[in-house]
Design an enzyme around this catalytic site. Structure first.
Site, PDB file in Angstrom:
ATOM      1  N   LYS A  21      74.672-104.224  68.233  1.00  0.00           N
ATOM      2  CA  LYS A  21      75.451-102.969  68.307  1.00  0.00           C
ATOM      3  C   LYS A  21      75.184-102.124  67.068  1.00  0.00           C
ATOM      4  O   LYS A  21      74.927-100.919  67.161  1.00  0.00           O
ATOM      5  CB  LYS A  21      76.948-103.294  68.373  1.00  0.00           C
ATOM      6  CG  LYS A  21      77.867-102.113  68.067  1.00  0.00           C
ATOM      7  CD  LYS A  21      79.322-102.437  68.222  1.00  0.00           C
ATOM      8  CE  LYS A  21      79.928-102.972  66.979  1.00  0.00           C
ATOM      9  NZ  LYS A  21      80.253-101.988  65.912  1.00  0.00           N
ATOM     10  N   ASN A  22      75.187-102.778  65.888  1.00  0.00           N
ATOM     11  CA  ASN A  22      75.117-102.029  64.630  1.00  0.00           C
ATOM     12  C   ASN A  22      73.708-101.601  64.273  1.00  0.00           C
ATOM     13  O   ASN A  22      73.479-100.974  63.249  1.00  0.00           O
ATOM     14  CB  ASN A  22      75.760-102.831  63.495  1.00  0.00           C
ATOM     15  CG  ASN A  22      77.259-102.938  63.720  1.00  0.00           C
ATOM     16  OD1 ASN A  22      77.819-102.224  64.549  1.00  0.00           O
ATOM     17  ND2 ASN A  22      77.896-103.867  63.031  1.00  0.00           N
ATOM     18  N   CYS A 115      90.660 -96.677  61.027  1.00  0.00           N
ATOM     19  CA  CYS A 115      90.702 -97.491  62.254  1.00  0.00           C
ATOM     20  C   CYS A 115      91.542 -98.726  61.937  1.00  0.00           C
ATOM     21  O   CYS A 115      92.180 -98.820  60.898  1.00  0.00           O
ATOM     22  CB  CYS A 115      89.287 -97.853  62.685  1.00  0.00           C
ATOM     23  SG  CYS A 115      88.571 -99.112  61.650  1.00  0.00           S
ATOM     24  N   ARG A 120      88.463 -96.365  56.107  1.00  0.00           N
ATOM     25  CA  ARG A 120      87.073 -96.034  56.443  1.00  0.00           C
ATOM     26  C   ARG A 120      86.678 -94.637  55.921  1.00  0.00           C
ATOM     27  O   ARG A 120      86.289 -93.763  56.673  1.00  0.00           O
ATOM     28  CB  ARG A 120      86.846 -96.104  57.948  1.00  0.00           C
ATOM     29  CG  ARG A 120      87.300 -97.352  58.640  1.00  0.00           C
ATOM     30  CD  ARG A 120      86.552 -98.615  58.249  1.00  0.00           C
ATOM     31  NE  ARG A 120      85.167 -98.650  58.643  1.00  0.00           N
ATOM     32  CZ  ARG A 120      84.725 -99.077  59.810  1.00  0.00           C
ATOM     33  NH1 ARG A 120      85.582 -99.448  60.724  1.00  0.00           N
ATOM     34  NH2 ARG A 120      83.435 -99.110  60.083  1.00  0.00           N
ATOM     35  N   ASP A 123      83.380 -90.558  52.012  1.00  0.00           N
ATOM     36  CA  ASP A 123      83.048 -89.785  50.800  1.00  0.00           C
ATOM     37  C   ASP A 123      81.598 -89.998  50.360  1.00  0.00           C
ATOM     38  O   ASP A 123      80.922 -89.059  49.920  1.00  0.00           O
ATOM     39  CB  ASP A 123      84.021 -90.150  49.672  1.00  0.00           C
ATOM     40  CG  ASP A 123      84.052 -91.648  49.397  1.00  0.00           C
ATOM     41  OD1 ASP A 123      84.227 -92.422  50.355  1.00  0.00           O
ATOM     42  OD2 ASP A 123      83.851 -92.050  48.240  1.00  0.00           O
ATOM     43  N   LEU A 124      81.113 -91.214  50.487  1.00  0.00           N
ATOM     44  CA  LEU A 124      79.725 -91.489  50.050  1.00  0.00           C
ATOM     45  C   LEU A 124      78.718 -90.755  50.950  1.00  0.00           C
ATOM     46  O   LEU A 124      77.698 -90.245  50.477  1.00  0.00           O
ATOM     47  CB  LEU A 124      79.445 -92.998  50.062  1.00  0.00           C
ATOM     48  CG  LEU A 124      80.285 -93.837  49.098  1.00  0.00           C
ATOM     49  CD1 LEU A 124      79.987 -95.330  49.289  1.00  0.00           C
ATOM     50  CD2 LEU A 124      80.072 -93.426  47.651  1.00  0.00           C
ATOM     51  N   ASP A 305      82.127-108.949  59.104  1.00  0.00           N
ATOM     52  CA  ASP A 305      82.377-108.968  60.559  1.00  0.00           C
ATOM     53  C   ASP A 305      82.611-110.383  61.071  1.00  0.00           C
ATOM     54  O   ASP A 305      83.051-110.560  62.212  1.00  0.00           O
ATOM     55  CB  ASP A 305      81.202-108.338  61.313  1.00  0.00           C
ATOM     56  CG  ASP A 305      81.116-106.852  61.023  1.00  0.00           C
ATOM     57  OD1 ASP A 305      80.091-106.239  61.347  1.00  0.00           O
ATOM     58  OD2 ASP A 305      82.076-106.304  60.444  1.00  0.00           O
ATOM     59  N   ARG A 397      84.022-103.356  73.094  1.00  0.00           N
ATOM     60  CA  ARG A 397      83.278-102.388  72.258  1.00  0.00           C
ATOM     61  C   ARG A 397      82.000-103.015  71.721  1.00  0.00           C
ATOM     62  O   ARG A 397      81.014-102.336  71.495  1.00  0.00           O
ATOM     63  CB  ARG A 397      84.144-101.932  71.072  1.00  0.00           C
ATOM     64  CG  ARG A 397      85.170-100.857  71.366  1.00  0.00           C
ATOM     65  CD  ARG A 397      85.750-100.337  70.076  1.00  0.00           C
ATOM     66  NE  ARG A 397      84.705-100.116  69.115  1.00  0.00           N
ATOM     67  CZ  ARG A 397      84.800-100.429  67.824  1.00  0.00           C
ATOM     68  NH1 ARG A 397      85.887-100.978  67.351  1.00  0.00           N
ATOM     69  NH2 ARG A 397      83.797-100.201  66.996  1.00  0.00           N
TER      70      ARG A 397
HETATM   71  C1  EPZ Z   1      79.211-100.907  59.143  1.00  0.00           C
HETATM   72  O1  EPZ Z   1      80.388-100.126  58.959  1.00  0.00           O
HETATM   73  C2  EPZ Z   1      79.417-101.649  60.452  1.00  0.00           C
HETATM   74  N1  EPZ Z   1      79.536-100.697  61.560  1.00  0.00           N
HETATM   75  C3  EPZ Z   1      80.673-102.514  60.358  1.00  0.00           C
HETATM   76  O2  EPZ Z   1      80.783-103.241  61.566  1.00  0.00           O
HETATM   77  C4  EPZ Z   1      80.510-103.487  59.207  1.00  0.00           C
HETATM   78  O3  EPZ Z   1      81.699-104.225  59.065  1.00  0.00           O
HETATM   79  C5  EPZ Z   1      80.215-102.717  57.917  1.00  0.00           C
HETATM   80  O4  EPZ Z   1      79.064-101.867  58.104  1.00  0.00           O
HETATM   81  C6  EPZ Z   1      79.935-103.649  56.745  1.00  0.00           C
HETATM   82  O5  EPZ Z   1      78.882-104.480  57.060  1.00  0.00           O
HETATM   83  C7  EPZ Z   1      78.412-100.182  62.094  1.00  0.00           C
HETATM   84  O6  EPZ Z   1      77.309-100.462  61.660  1.00  0.00           O
HETATM   85  C8  EPZ Z   1      78.586 -99.240  63.250  1.00  0.00           C
HETATM   86  P1  EPZ Z   1      80.335 -99.552  55.000  1.00  0.00           P
HETATM   87  P2  EPZ Z   1      80.410 -98.989  57.792  1.00  0.00           P
HETATM   88  O7  EPZ Z   1      80.071 -98.090  54.874  1.00  0.00           O
HETATM   89  O8  EPZ Z   1      79.093 -98.330  57.731  1.00  0.00           O
HETATM   90  C9  EPZ Z   1      83.757 -98.272  52.008  1.00  0.00           C
HETATM   91  C10 EPZ Z   1      81.849-104.122  63.432  1.00  0.00           C
HETATM   92  O9  EPZ Z   1      82.783-104.923  63.557  1.00  0.00           O
HETATM   93  N2  EPZ Z   1      83.181 -96.917  52.108  1.00  0.00           N
HETATM   94  O10 EPZ Z   1      79.331-100.527  54.474  1.00  0.00           O
HETATM   95  O11 EPZ Z   1      81.611 -98.171  57.980  1.00  0.00           O
HETATM   96  C11 EPZ Z   1      84.461 -98.672  53.305  1.00  0.00           C
HETATM   97  O12 EPZ Z   1      85.777 -98.172  53.335  1.00  0.00           O
HETATM   98  C12 EPZ Z   1      81.937-103.016  62.407  1.00  0.00           C
HETATM   99  O13 EPZ Z   1      80.784-104.150  64.090  1.00  0.00           O
HETATM  100  C13 EPZ Z   1      83.657 -95.923  51.258  1.00  0.00           C
HETATM  101  O14 EPZ Z   1      84.541 -96.161  50.445  1.00  0.00           O
HETATM  102  O15 EPZ Z   1      80.612 -99.927  56.515  1.00  0.00           O
HETATM  103  C14 EPZ Z   1      84.428-100.159  53.253  1.00  0.00           C
HETATM  104  O16 EPZ Z   1      85.500-100.614  52.431  1.00  0.00           O
HETATM  105  C15 EPZ Z   1      83.252-103.028  61.654  1.00  0.00           C
HETATM  106  N3  EPZ Z   1      83.126 -94.679  51.367  1.00  0.00           N
HETATM  107  C16 EPZ Z   1      83.108-100.452  52.540  1.00  0.00           C
HETATM  108  O17 EPZ Z   1      82.723 -99.231  51.884  1.00  0.00           O
HETATM  109  C17 EPZ Z   1      82.147 -94.369  52.267  1.00  0.00           C
HETATM  110  O18 EPZ Z   1      81.690 -93.207  52.305  1.00  0.00           O
HETATM  111  C18 EPZ Z   1      81.994-100.870  53.497  1.00  0.00           C
HETATM  112  O19 EPZ Z   1      81.793 -99.820  54.369  1.00  0.00           O
HETATM  113  C19 EPZ Z   1      81.678 -95.391  53.125  1.00  0.00           C
HETATM  114  C20 EPZ Z   1      82.202 -96.664  53.030  1.00  0.00           C
END
Ligand code: EPZ
Length: 417
Positions: A21-22, A115, A120, A123-124, A305, A397
């Site tokens: 999915k990811n 969510c 989520r 900002d980055l 995950d 999902r």
């Molecule tokens: C991806 O989410 C995956 N989703 C998530 O899978 C997975 O848990 C996550 O990466 C970590 O591996 C998809 O690929 C569609 P992150 P993502 O940006 O991109 C913080 C599932 O169950 N953050 O690495 O949202 C954020 O809040 C889903 O399949 C910021 O602060 O993950 C979190 O604490 C759930 N600012 C941490 O970084 C930002 O701009 C990791 O988030 C972006 C993220």
């Protein structure tokens, strides 16, 4: 929609797992960059992919699907908006921002709310796009972006190796002017798969999967086809599903190097793992042993995950295990549902303290999110008697026809609509 599960049967057999999915989601977003047809094979039949296809159609793409092959013709992309409805349906729609901005030089997205597992923030993503020359205004839940002169390569250092931000940067940079050097990039296998698809389409990305990635901008990309990698999280979830029941399972299409952080944890529970380059075989003991401590980290650390599926597995292990969640701030909502099944778990700060119990007892529970929902399935497979799992749309999902796969392993599970 719900699952009815009669627990207590050992789950054994051989399965293949769905496409990731990811990986499929960012690759479908990437097809917006190609003024022609892209053919994506091994796309899982899950509702998040359905949502991504609806967004592509909303942008003006012609999308056809036959079995697990999705063909996207993005010759004429006209719309640059993602509505509140579509964003709320799937918050990872933010991955379309980079490609839309790159292709149309403007984008107007409803900001993705939080969510079930956390705020989520994005900002980055926005900070990086501004570094690439985008003008971005966020006001009353709308993100208005413009890049009239197009995006320009830059040096970007992420304060956290965010998966989504890394993907959005790759998608924004492949057709930007000049070169981008991205440091502290996410190293997940899905990043490598996205870069592979983009490079097959004519992009110049070097070092995907490492902490520093170099993207040399090119004018345009061309049609290509791609096979999405197997879903490592789904694969490990089914390993856990067999392990909790004392079964043995072979997965014949997984990439074991994607699960290096998971195998030692399974071996500490007493499971035996055998692997080849493209398959994994697990056999499990009658009673699992506890795991002293597991902490979730960015890849190659233990994946967040799998935090909830692992906690479900450990809920019946002998002894006390500690599972610490370091990635998301609110990823323990499912635990109160596990406790309803008889688990003995308490949350202290970002750690779940799991006192293993001998037995779980079936009852009615509610899925709270995608992975937490499957954690309840894993517990129900072990629980004595019948468990009803409500709100299984969360599970749909990310898991294709979970009841079919589990039934093929001997589970007594029914989907009730
Ligand atoms: C991806 O989410 C995956 N989703 C998530 O899978 C997975 O848990 C996550 O990466 C970590 O591996 C998809 O690929 C569609 P992150 P993502 O940006 O991109 C913080 C599932 O169950 N953050 O690495 O949202 C954020 O809040 C889903 O399949 C910021 O602060 O993950 C979190 O604490 C759930 N600012 C941490 O970084 C930002 O701009 C990791 O988030 C972006 C993220």
């Amino acid at each position: 929609m719900k699952f009815l599960i009669e627990g207590g049967k050992a789950l054994s057999g051989k399965i293949s797992v769905q496409g990731s999915k990811n990986s499929a989601l960012p690759i479908l977003a990437a097809t917006l960059l190609i003024k022609g047809k892209s053919v994506i094979h091994n796309c899982p039949k899950i509702t998040d992919v359905d949502a991504a296809i609806d967004i592509l159609k909303d942008f003006g793409c012609v999308v056809t699907r036959s079995d697990r092959t999705v063909t996207v013709d993005a010759s004429y992309v006209k719309n640059c908006n993602v509505s509140d409805y579509l964003m709320r349906r799937m918050r990872s729609s933010i991955l379309f921002l980079g490609p839309v901005l790159s292709r149309l030089k403007k984008a107007r997205f409803s900001s993705p709310g939080g969510c079930e597992i956390g705020l989520r923030p994005i900002d980055l993503h926005l900070w990086a796009l501004r570094l690439l020359g985008a003008e971005i205004n966020e006001k009353s839940g709308i993100i208005d972006c413009k890049a009239e002169k197009g995006l320009k390569g830059n040096r970007i250092h992420l304060s956290f190796p965010s998966v989504g931000a890394t993907e959005n940067i790759l998608l924004a940079c492949v057709c930007a002017k000049g070169t981008t050097v991205l440091s502290n990039a996410a190293r997940e296998p899905e990043i490598i798969d996205l870069a592979a698809f983009l490079n097959e389409s004519g992009a110049h990305i070097y070092g995907a999967g490492e902490s520093t990635v170099v993207i040399v901008g090119t004018d345009s990309l061309h049609s290509a086809s791609h096979n999405v990698i197997a879903d490592r999280i789904v694969g490990a979830t089914y390993l856990f599903s067999s392990a909790i029941t004392g079964g043995e399972i072979e997965i014949d299409n997984i990439i074991p190097t994607h699960l290096e952080s998971v195998f030692p944890v399974l071996e500490e529970t007493g499971c035996k793992i055998k692997r080849t380059d493209t398959s994994v075989f697990l056999s499990s003991p009658e009673r699992l042993s506890r795991v002293k401590s597991v902490r979730t980290l960015p890849f190659p650390g233990f994946p967040t995950d799998l935090q909830s599926p692992l906690t479900a597995l450990l809920s019946v292990a002998e002894g006390t295990s500690v599972v610490t969640e370091n990635i998301f701030e609110n990823r323990y909502k499912y635990i109160s549902e596990l406790v309803r099944l008889g688990a003995n778990i308490r949350v202290e700060g970002s750690s779940a303290i799991v006192d293993g119990v001998k037995k779980l007892y079936g009852t009615s529970v509610c899925a709270t999110d995608l992975r937490g929902g499957f954690a309840l399935v894993i517990a129900a497979l072990k629980a004595q008697g019948e468990t009803v799992i409500n709100n299984i749309h969360h599970i749909d999902r990310g898991y294709e026809a979970a009841e079919k796969t589990l039934s093929s392993l001997g589970a007594n599970i029914k989907r009730i609509t």
